[in-house]
Design an enzyme around this catalytic site. Structure first.
Site, PDB file in Angstrom:
ATOM      1  N   TYR A   1     -24.159  15.248   7.238  1.00  0.00           N
ATOM      2  CA  TYR A   1     -23.611  14.866   8.540  1.00  0.00           C
ATOM      3  C   TYR A   1     -22.705  15.959   9.095  1.00  0.00           C
ATOM      4  O   TYR A   1     -22.606  16.149  10.296  1.00  0.00           O
ATOM      5  CB  TYR A   1     -22.900  13.511   8.454  1.00  0.00           C
TER       6      TYR A   1
ATOM      7  N   ARG B   1     -24.978  18.303  10.839  1.00  0.00           N
ATOM      8  CA  ARG B   1     -25.415  17.720  12.127  1.00  0.00           C
ATOM      9  C   ARG B   1     -24.272  17.762  13.137  1.00  0.00           C
ATOM     10  O   ARG B   1     -24.482  18.065  14.313  1.00  0.00           O
ATOM     11  CB  ARG B   1     -25.908  16.290  11.918  1.00  0.00           C
TER      12      ARG B   1
ATOM     13  N   ASN C   1     -28.529   7.637  20.469  1.00  0.00           N
ATOM     14  CA  ASN C   1     -28.028   8.931  20.004  1.00  0.00           C
ATOM     15  C   ASN C   1     -26.572   8.833  19.557  1.00  0.00           C
ATOM     16  O   ASN C   1     -25.796   8.081  20.139  1.00  0.00           O
ATOM     17  CB  ASN C   1     -28.180   9.975  21.115  1.00  0.00           C
TER      18      ASN C   1
ATOM     19  N   ASP D   1     -24.724  11.711  19.260  1.00  0.00           N
ATOM     20  CA  ASP D   1     -24.233  13.074  19.526  1.00  0.00           C
ATOM     21  C   ASP D   1     -23.172  13.152  20.622  1.00  0.00           C
ATOM     22  O   ASP D   1     -22.692  14.259  20.915  1.00  0.00           O
ATOM     23  CB  ASP D   1     -25.419  13.988  19.873  1.00  0.00           C
TER      24      ASP D   1
ATOM     25  N   HIS E   1     -26.201   3.049  17.839  1.00  0.00           N
ATOM     26  CA  HIS E   1     -26.361   3.461  16.435  1.00  0.00           C
ATOM     27  C   HIS E   1     -25.136   4.195  15.906  1.00  0.00           C
ATOM     28  O   HIS E   1     -25.218   4.927  14.908  1.00  0.00           O
ATOM     29  CB  HIS E   1     -27.628   4.323  16.285  1.00  0.00           C
TER      30      HIS E   1
ATOM     31  N   CYS F   1     -13.853   3.211   7.322  1.00  0.00           N
ATOM     32  CA  CYS F   1     -13.640   2.838   5.917  1.00  0.00           C
ATOM     33  C   CYS F   1     -14.617   1.744   5.514  1.00  0.00           C
ATOM     34  O   CYS F   1     -14.803   0.768   6.258  1.00  0.00           O
ATOM     35  CB  CYS F   1     -12.204   2.357   5.718  1.00  0.00           C
TER      36      CYS F   1
END
Ligand code: APR
Length: 239
Positions: free
Chosen positions: A68, A71, A103, A105, A120, A128
């Site tokens: 991640y 990304r 997305n 992003d 998403h 946490c």
């Protein structure tokens, strides 16, 4: 190559009081980010169950965070596409406008879109596993300090396969789809549920327009399917 967009779509947009838009990774492809299932797509080059599942995270949280992290850096290195910008402009003209994106992003927000539902999750935050506390996923994020004070673990604030979407976000998206007179479906293969249902059974009164260079699972449900890239159509609609 500009697409000769029939004016009826513009007329529908101008007449619509309520518009809902569903986007997927195709709209960010033009910013230079990979899609998931297309050529060079993330799920073609990486194992979903290892990187985007609670079990994968439990097995190797560091591997998941490292991926991640890559990304996130890719997201930070690109700019919104003309299609992202066009949707932000269209929003300003429509009384009731909702943008539901798959997305993570943040490019829609960066482009100036306001009423954005991140179905998403979002790459820019961590949460946490035990108390649901949140913190930024930024350069200060330390892979050697993944434990939270409450005894939980920091994990990406991303909806993984087999997990439920954030209930309040999903309900708001269902409401927006129900109200919509016009539904735009941009850059998604439409195979992941419940997001795809926004463009089928949820938008009962909308005229559905798909914008995608390829046919998708949603094409049969669309009133109109435009074979084009998002940036060949949306800027024209925004003008
Ligand atoms: N303009 C419009 N559409 C495009 C463009 C473009 N320039 N480039 C590619 N596309 C289309 C492809 O034809 C494809 O139909 O974008 C779609 C991308 O589909 P996927 O790779 O399946 O990605 P997406 O639909 O966003 O995936 C949905 O699946 O993996 C999960 O959580 C992940 O949010 C993701 C969800």
């Amino acid at each position: 190559m500009p697409v000769t967009e029939p004016d009826d779509l513009r007329a529908r947009l101008d007449a619509a009081r309520s518009v809902c838009v569903l986007t997927g990774s195709g709209i960010s492809a033009e910013s230079g980010l990979p899609t998931f299932r297309g050529v060079g797509g993330l799920w073609r080059t990486h194992r979903v169950e290892e990187l985007a599942s609670p079990r994968g995270f439990a097995r190797d949280p560091r591997l998941v965070w490292t991926w991640y992290g890559e990304r996130r850096r890719a997201h930070m290195s690109v700019q919104p596409s003309p299609a992202h910008v066009a949707l932000a402009e269209i929003e300003r003209r429509v009384p009731d406008f909702t943008l539901a994106t798959q997305n993570v992003d943040s490019l829609h927000i960066l482009a100036g879109s306001r009423n954005v539902l991140e179905l998403h999750g979002k790459m820019r935050e961590a949460k946490c596993t035990r108390c649901d506390a949140r913190r930024p996923f930024d350069d200060a994020f330390d892979l050697d300090a993944l434990e939270h004070d409450c005894g939980g673990m920091w994990r990406p604030d991303i909806v993984w396969f087999g997990e439920s979407l954030p209930p309040a976000v999903l309900e708001a998206a269902f409401d927006a789809a129900r109200r919509a007179e016009l539904m735009l479906v941009v850059g998604t293969s439409g195979i992941v549920q419940p997001a795809a249902s926004l463009a089928t059974k949820r938008c009962t009164r909308a005229y559905v327009v798909e914008i995608n260079p390829e046919e998708t699972a949603l094409t049969p449900h669309a009133d109109r399917s435009i074979r084009a890239r998002a940036s060949d159509v949306l800027p024209q609609l925004a003008r």
